[in-house]
Design an enzyme around this catalytic site. Structure first.
Site, short mmCIF file in Angstrom:
data_model
loop_
_atom_site.label_atom_id
_atom_site.label_comp_id
_atom_site.label_asym_id
_atom_site.label_seq_id
_atom_site.Cartn_x
_atom_site.Cartn_y
_atom_site.Cartn_z
CB SER A 48 83.21 165.55 -144.14
OG SER A 48 84.29 166.29 -143.63
CG HIS B 113 78.89 164.42 -144.50
ND1 HIS B 113 79.11 164.19 -145.83
CD2 HIS B 113 79.69 165.46 -144.15
CE1 HIS B 113 80.03 165.04 -146.27
NE2 HIS B 113 80.40 165.82 -145.28
CE LYS C 107 78.85 168.10 -148.53
NZ LYS C 107 79.53 168.80 -147.46
C1 LIG Z 1 80.32 170.00 -147.46
C2 LIG Z 1 80.38 170.49 -146.07
C3 LIG Z 1 80.15 171.83 -145.78
C4 LIG Z 1 80.01 172.88 -146.84
O1 LIG Z 1 78.78 172.83 -147.44
P1 LIG Z 1 78.62 173.41 -148.93
O2 LIG Z 1 77.16 173.57 -149.08
O3 LIG Z 1 79.21 172.37 -149.83
O4 LIG Z 1 79.35 174.70 -148.96
C5 LIG Z 1 80.09 172.20 -144.45
N1 LIG Z 1 80.30 171.31 -143.47
C6 LIG Z 1 80.57 170.02 -143.72
C7 LIG Z 1 80.79 169.08 -142.58
C8 LIG Z 1 80.63 169.57 -145.04
O5 LIG Z 1 80.92 168.31 -145.29
#
Ligand SMILES: *Cc1c(COP(=O)(O)O)cnc(C)c1O
Length: 387
Positions: free
Chosen positions: A177, A205, A236
């Site tokens: 990330s 991602h 996302k």
């Molecule tokens: C954003 C993210 C999460 C958490 O997901 P949410 O739905 O925002 O709680 C988990 N793993 C990774 C790699 C992330 O970037």
């Protein structure tokens, strides 16, 4: 205790580590309004620009009219709505796995799944740069927790070789990330077969942007195996909220019984699931969006020429510009903000000390002119900011 909390906050401020929330007064998009100012934004994970799409807004409005706004009960009581169930089937079919299970956030999914699948006597093997919630999931599971150097297949193999754990689970981000690079998942899968381990892939991602039609990093790499348990978030690239886990049916059936963050939690509103079903259709039909996105990423990488700061090796939407010190990263971020461009400075503990960076997040909602503006501002910052 209160005095100690204040002291800790004061220290963060002094170290340049105090985080501040910005108040957003517009939808999440490539141009946002915050603190009464409008900015060109490279801050969101809304990689396909779906968070404010009119089709999805009307899907949510219509679904709320039909299903109400709240789930009202946990999944195993009466909270599991047809919209949730439909979405689970659609997601499983999309990523070509037998079954899928929805969680209200990715954080909840990682904690719930790791906690359910492994425990005392088992072992988790985790990349050092994994997202914080995989670490929390490992901690919560009570399995022994082994971290290996970022993307280091040999270091992982050395750990697996000597492990006497009953069940072994390799848990990694697919696309990191804060780095944007992709884990060597094919090599990890080979290790799983050699050492009878399983692979938990967090594709927060990659889902929506990688793979032929956005199915994610595993499709991008052509990997499929019953040993893989995949998780992706839906807040996302999918533009809404939530997460899902896709795996063999036995895994999903087991999670429904035992993943505590699933069993003891109220599911997200059914209208969100209906919205996500519409989002999934946009993702599946989003080849042009992805082509535009990858065109922008390639343009950005080719045209950035910068001596002071280094672009980290990434071909994904996450393009980190390595700055080094916290204060220098903050200064660059502040300079860009004064030029009307928002790019977040990412500092420890999110990234290792001394590797503070700007996390430039490119979306299909950006135009070529947006990228040109960013490039120009970075080049100008390089000549104007003190070394
Ligand atoms: C954003 C993210 C999460 C958490 O997901 P949410 O739905 O925002 O709680 C988990 N793993 C990774 C790699 C992330 O970037």
């Amino acid at each position: 205790m209160l005095a100690a909390l204040q002291l800790a906050l004061d220290k963060r401020l002094a170290d340049g580590l105090l985080r501040q929330r910005r108040l957003l007064d517009s939808p999440q998009a490539e141009h946002i309004v915050t603190n009464d100012q409008s900015y060109l934004s490279f801050c969101s994970n809304d990689y396909l620009g779906l968070a404010n799409r009119p089709e999805l807004i009307s899907a949510m409005q219509q679904a709320a009219g039909e299903s109400g706004v709240g789930s009202g009960a946990s999944n195993l009581i009466t909270g599991h709505h047809r919209y949730h169930d439909d979405l689970e089937r659609q997601l499983a079919a999309f990523v070509e796995r037998p079954a899928a299970l929805l969680f209200s956030t990715g954080y909840m999914a990682n904690i719930g799944v790791l906690g359910a699948l492994v425990g005392r006597g088992d072992a988790i093997f985790a990349d050092k740069l994994n997202h914080a919630c995989l670490n929390d999931g490992g901690y919560y599971s009570l399995a022994s927790f082994h971290r290996f150097a970022h993307n280091d297949v040999q270091a992982l193999e050395a750990l697996l070789k000597t492990s006497t754990a009953k069940h072994k689970l390799i848990a990694v981000d697919a696309v990191f990330s804060m780095d944007g690079d992709i884990a060597p998942l094919a090599e990890y899968l080979q290790l799983c077969e050699r050492y009878d381990a399983y692979l938990y892939v967090d594709d927060a991602h990659g889902f929506g942007v990688l793979g032929e039609h956005g199915q994610g990093t595993l499709h991008h790499l052509g990997l499929r195996s019953p040993r893989i348990i995949m998780m992706a978030t839906l807040g996302k690239a999918a533009g809404v909220a939530g997460a899902f886990v896709a795996a063999e049916s036995v895994v999903i059936n087991y999670l429904i019984q035992t993943a505590k963050s699933y069993v003891y939690s109220t599911p997200a509103p059914p209208a969100l699931s209906a919205t996500l079903s519409a989002s999934l259709r946009l993702i599946a039909q989003g080849d042009a969006l992805r082509a535009h996105l990858y065109g922008l990423i390639a343009y950005f990488k080719v045209h950035l020429s910068c001596q002071k700061w280094r672009l980290m090796p990434s071909d994904t939407s996450v393009q980190p510009l390595l700055v080094g010190s916290n204060q220098a990263a903050l200064a660059l971020s502040a300079y860009l903000q004064a030029a009307g461009i928002l790019v977040p400075a990412i500092r420890p503990p999110t990234v290792p000390a001394g590797t503070a960076r700007l996390r430039i997040s490119i979306s299909a909602a950006h135009s070529l002119e947006d990228i040109q503006k960013l490039l120009q501002a970075i080049h100008q910052a390089e000549s104007e900011l003190p070394s």
